[in-house]
Design a protein around this motif. Sequence first.
Motif, PDB file in Angstrom:
ATOM      1  N   LEU A  93       0.817  -1.173   0.173  1.00  0.00           N
ATOM      2  CA  LEU A  93       0.197   0.281  -0.222  1.00  0.00           C
ATOM      3  C   LEU A  93       1.161   1.283   0.110  1.00  0.00           C
ATOM      4  N   LEU A  94       1.596   1.180   0.681  1.00  0.00           N
ATOM      5  CA  LEU A  94       2.962   2.660   0.837  1.00  0.00           C
ATOM      6  C   LEU A  94       3.521   2.662  -0.653  1.00  0.00           C
ATOM      7  N   HIS A  95       3.728   1.395  -1.461  1.00  0.00           N
ATOM      8  CA  HIS A  95       4.500   1.819  -2.852  1.00  0.00           C
ATOM      9  C   HIS A  95       3.216   2.256  -3.609  1.00  0.00           C
ATOM     10  N   ASN A  96       2.125   1.768  -3.052  1.00  0.00           N
ATOM     11  CA  ASN A  96       1.460   2.005  -4.953  1.00  0.00           C
ATOM     12  C   ASN A  96       1.422   3.383  -3.921  1.00  0.00           C
ATOM     13  N   SER A  97       1.201   3.443  -3.338  1.00  0.00           N
ATOM     14  CA  SER A  97       0.453   5.394  -2.802  1.00  0.00           C
ATOM     15  C   SER A  97       1.794   6.163  -3.279  1.00  0.00           C
ATOM     16  N   THR A  98       2.627   5.790  -3.398  1.00  0.00           N
ATOM     17  CA  THR A  98       4.734   6.771  -3.697  1.00  0.00           C
ATOM     18  C   THR A  98       3.891   6.390  -5.609  1.00  0.00           C
ATOM     19  N   LEU A  99       3.196   5.483  -5.583  1.00  0.00           N
ATOM     20  CA  LEU A  99       3.168   5.183  -7.784  1.00  0.00           C
ATOM     21  C   LEU A  99       2.380   5.971  -8.213  1.00  0.00           C
ATOM     22  N   ILE A 100       0.957   6.850  -7.284  1.00  0.00           N
ATOM     23  CA  ILE A 100      -0.145   7.485  -7.115  1.00  0.00           C
ATOM     24  C   ILE A 100       0.410   8.966  -7.462  1.00  0.00           C
ATOM     25  N   HIS A 101       0.939   8.729  -7.072  1.00  0.00           N
ATOM     26  CA  HIS A 101       1.743  10.227  -6.523  1.00  0.00           C
ATOM     27  C   HIS A 101       2.886  10.643  -7.851  1.00  0.00           C
ATOM     28  N   ASP A 102       3.826   9.786  -8.026  1.00  0.00           N
ATOM     29  CA  ASP A 102       4.731  10.049  -9.248  1.00  0.00           C
ATOM     30  C   ASP A 102       3.929  10.087 -10.513  1.00  0.00           C
ATOM     31  N   ASP A 103       2.865   9.406 -10.858  1.00  0.00           N
ATOM     32  CA  ASP A 103       2.050   9.164 -11.876  1.00  0.00           C
ATOM     33  C   ASP A 103       1.673  11.239 -11.389  1.00  0.00           C
ATOM     34  N   ILE A 104       1.394  11.221 -11.033  1.00  0.00           N
ATOM     35  CA  ILE A 104       0.597  13.496 -11.440  1.00  0.00           C
ATOM     36  C   ILE A 104       1.936  13.891 -11.522  1.00  0.00           C
ATOM     37  N   ILE A 105       3.466  14.219 -10.397  1.00  0.00           N
ATOM     38  CA  ILE A 105       3.761  14.593 -10.427  1.00  0.00           C
ATOM     39  C   ILE A 105       5.036  14.631 -11.885  1.00  0.00           C
ATOM     40  N   ASP A 106       5.074  13.368 -12.155  1.00  0.00           N
ATOM     41  CA  ASP A 106       6.049  13.357 -14.058  1.00  0.00           C
ATOM     42  C   ASP A 106       4.781  13.446 -15.049  1.00  0.00           C
ATOM     43  N   ALA A 107       3.683  13.709 -14.805  1.00  0.00           N
ATOM     44  CA  ALA A 107       2.050  13.763 -15.796  1.00  0.00           C
ATOM     45  C   ALA A 107       2.364  12.481 -16.486  1.00  0.00           C
ATOM     46  N   ASP A 108       2.687  11.308 -16.068  1.00  0.00           N
ATOM     47  CA  ASP A 108       3.060  10.141 -16.558  1.00  0.00           C
ATOM     48  C   ASP A 108       0.703   9.672 -16.864  1.00  0.00           C
ATOM     49  N   GLU A 109       0.654   9.504 -17.848  1.00  0.00           N
ATOM     50  CA  GLU A 109      -1.059   9.246 -18.088  1.00  0.00           C
ATOM     51  C   GLU A 109      -1.184   7.605 -18.295  1.00  0.00           C
ATOM     52  N   LEU A 110      -0.867   6.907 -18.051  1.00  0.00           N
ATOM     53  CA  LEU A 110      -0.707   5.380 -17.544  1.00  0.00           C
ATOM     54  C   LEU A 110       0.243   4.912 -17.056  1.00  0.00           C
ATOM     55  N   ARG A 111      -0.168   3.296 -15.918  1.00  0.00           N
ATOM     56  CA  ARG A 111       0.265   3.216 -15.698  1.00  0.00           C
ATOM     57  C   ARG A 111      -0.453   1.815 -15.798  1.00  0.00           C
ATOM     58  N   ARG A 112       0.693   0.757 -15.703  1.00  0.00           N
ATOM     59  CA  ARG A 112       0.269  -0.383 -16.022  1.00  0.00           C
ATOM     60  C   ARG A 112      -0.544  -1.003 -16.829  1.00  0.00           C
ATOM     61  N   GLY A 113      -0.536   0.408 -18.608  1.00  0.00           N
ATOM     62  CA  GLY A 113      -0.784  -0.329 -20.066  1.00  0.00           C
ATOM     63  C   GLY A 113      -2.609   0.333 -19.522  1.00  0.00           C
ATOM     64  N   ARG A 114      -3.018   1.190 -18.608  1.00  0.00           N
ATOM     65  CA  ARG A 114      -3.671   2.314 -18.375  1.00  0.00           C
ATOM     66  C   ARG A 114      -4.027   2.932 -17.651  1.00  0.00           C
ATOM     67  N   PRO A 115      -5.574   3.847 -18.542  1.00  0.00           N
ATOM     68  CA  PRO A 115      -4.674   5.506 -17.748  1.00  0.00           C
ATOM     69  C   PRO A 115      -4.884   4.950 -16.444  1.00  0.00           C
ATOM     70  N   ALA A 116      -3.723   6.874 -15.993  1.00  0.00           N
ATOM     71  CA  ALA A 116      -3.132   6.306 -14.451  1.00  0.00           C
ATOM     72  C   ALA A 116      -5.031   6.909 -13.685  1.00  0.00           C
ATOM     73  N   ALA A 117      -4.391   6.997 -11.731  1.00  0.00           N
ATOM     74  CA  ALA A 117      -5.495   7.238 -11.597  1.00  0.00           C
ATOM     75  C   ALA A 117      -5.662   8.873 -11.537  1.00  0.00           C
ATOM     76  N   TRP A 118      -5.010   9.778 -11.923  1.00  0.00           N
ATOM     77  CA  TRP A 118      -5.286  11.441 -11.948  1.00  0.00           C
ATOM     78  C   TRP A 118      -5.785  11.553 -13.385  1.00  0.00           C
ATOM     79  N   LYS A 119      -5.688  10.586 -14.171  1.00  0.00           N
ATOM     80  CA  LYS A 119      -6.235  11.188 -15.609  1.00  0.00           C
ATOM     81  C   LYS A 119      -7.834  10.429 -15.669  1.00  0.00           C
ATOM     82  N   VAL A 120      -7.841   9.486 -14.676  1.00  0.00           N
ATOM     83  CA  VAL A 120      -9.517   8.783 -14.684  1.00  0.00           C
ATOM     84  C   VAL A 120     -10.525   9.816 -13.868  1.00  0.00           C
ATOM     85  N   PHE A 121      -9.942   9.876 -12.520  1.00  0.00           N
ATOM     86  CA  PHE A 121     -10.424  10.942 -11.622  1.00  0.00           C
ATOM     87  C   PHE A 121     -10.191  12.724 -11.004  1.00  0.00           C
TER      88      PHE A 121
END
Length: 348
Positions: A93-121
């Motif tokens: 859970l801690l690791h995945n929390s950093t992934l959610i935040h990393d995607d926002i900071i880096d403006a990465d639109e994909l995570r594991r082959g589908r839209p990152a959480a920030w792109k959806v929500f």
Amino acid sequence: MSALDTSSTGLQAFLSPRMVQSTVWPVIRQQTSALEPTLARICSYHLGFIDEHGDPSSAEGGKLTRSGLMMAAADGVGLRPEDVRCQAAALELLHNSTLIHDDIIDADELRRGRPAAWKVFGASLAILAGDALQALGLQMVVDDPGPGRAEISSVFAEALGLVLAGQAREFTVRLSPGTGIAEYDRIVEEKTSALLECALVTPALRAGKPEHVLAALRGAGRHLGLAFQIFNDVEDIWGDPTVTGKPVRSDILRRNPSFPVLAALSTDSPAGERLRRLWHADGTTAAHLQEMADLVEESGSRHTAEQLSRSHLDSALEYLGRAELSPSASTELTALFDRIVNRSRPTT
């Protein structure tokens, strides 16, 4: 015989991806489903439990690398899988929390082959979802009644603090002409190694192992993180996107201070001088990024990075050998270390 078969065959069967998933994912699913409904939905989406419409999904939810390390280390100190199940789930859970935040900071639109959480929500709710996973992971560790709870809770809190410090440090040194290898190592030790150290040390704390065992496991985790991150940096420039899961040369595009680039920028050569000019220019075209990648390789820094990654992996294994783990667990962890670092390295 203990509840966990400590023979090599038994350990390998237990640590198969399916077995780790069946041990950890139910805990994660149960815990995240109890969050505030909106946060539960975002977290469940990120973890692959549901799609963006809230329907059940079979999306890839991660490889549970840190859980696998923790469970192998647990066997090595004589524990059963259920003795660290809560901590293994909390670490994911801690690791995945950093992934959610990393995607926002880096403006990465994909995570594991589908839209990152920030792109959806949206970024705001995704930030809160990442925060919720952090709080949940720490709460799970604090609430667990097993031996060593206070020490384990402290290790988790320290690891999370280091990850956040490393992320902040990485963000602030981008495009900095003074960024060096020592600063790079510090960022990696905080952002990447900290959670790996936590994975390896937690079972030893639960089992009440002495300080020299804890120190050996910390050293193994520290060097494992450096080995992984350096080779991950190589993959970003020259890897296969179908393996890495991200566009090639994304670090160069964002001017992230990856190891091969830092090594090339520090060389006194025509390639290094040309790279320095391009690095501080504004070019983001494919041709611009390709030329920078070619200059990094021409400077010899790709080879330097690959060799240093191997050296850190060797050091990680040396520390592992000092941890006094059972032979079967040491064998399994050696294989896990190699798979973590060399997921796409060609055999030679």
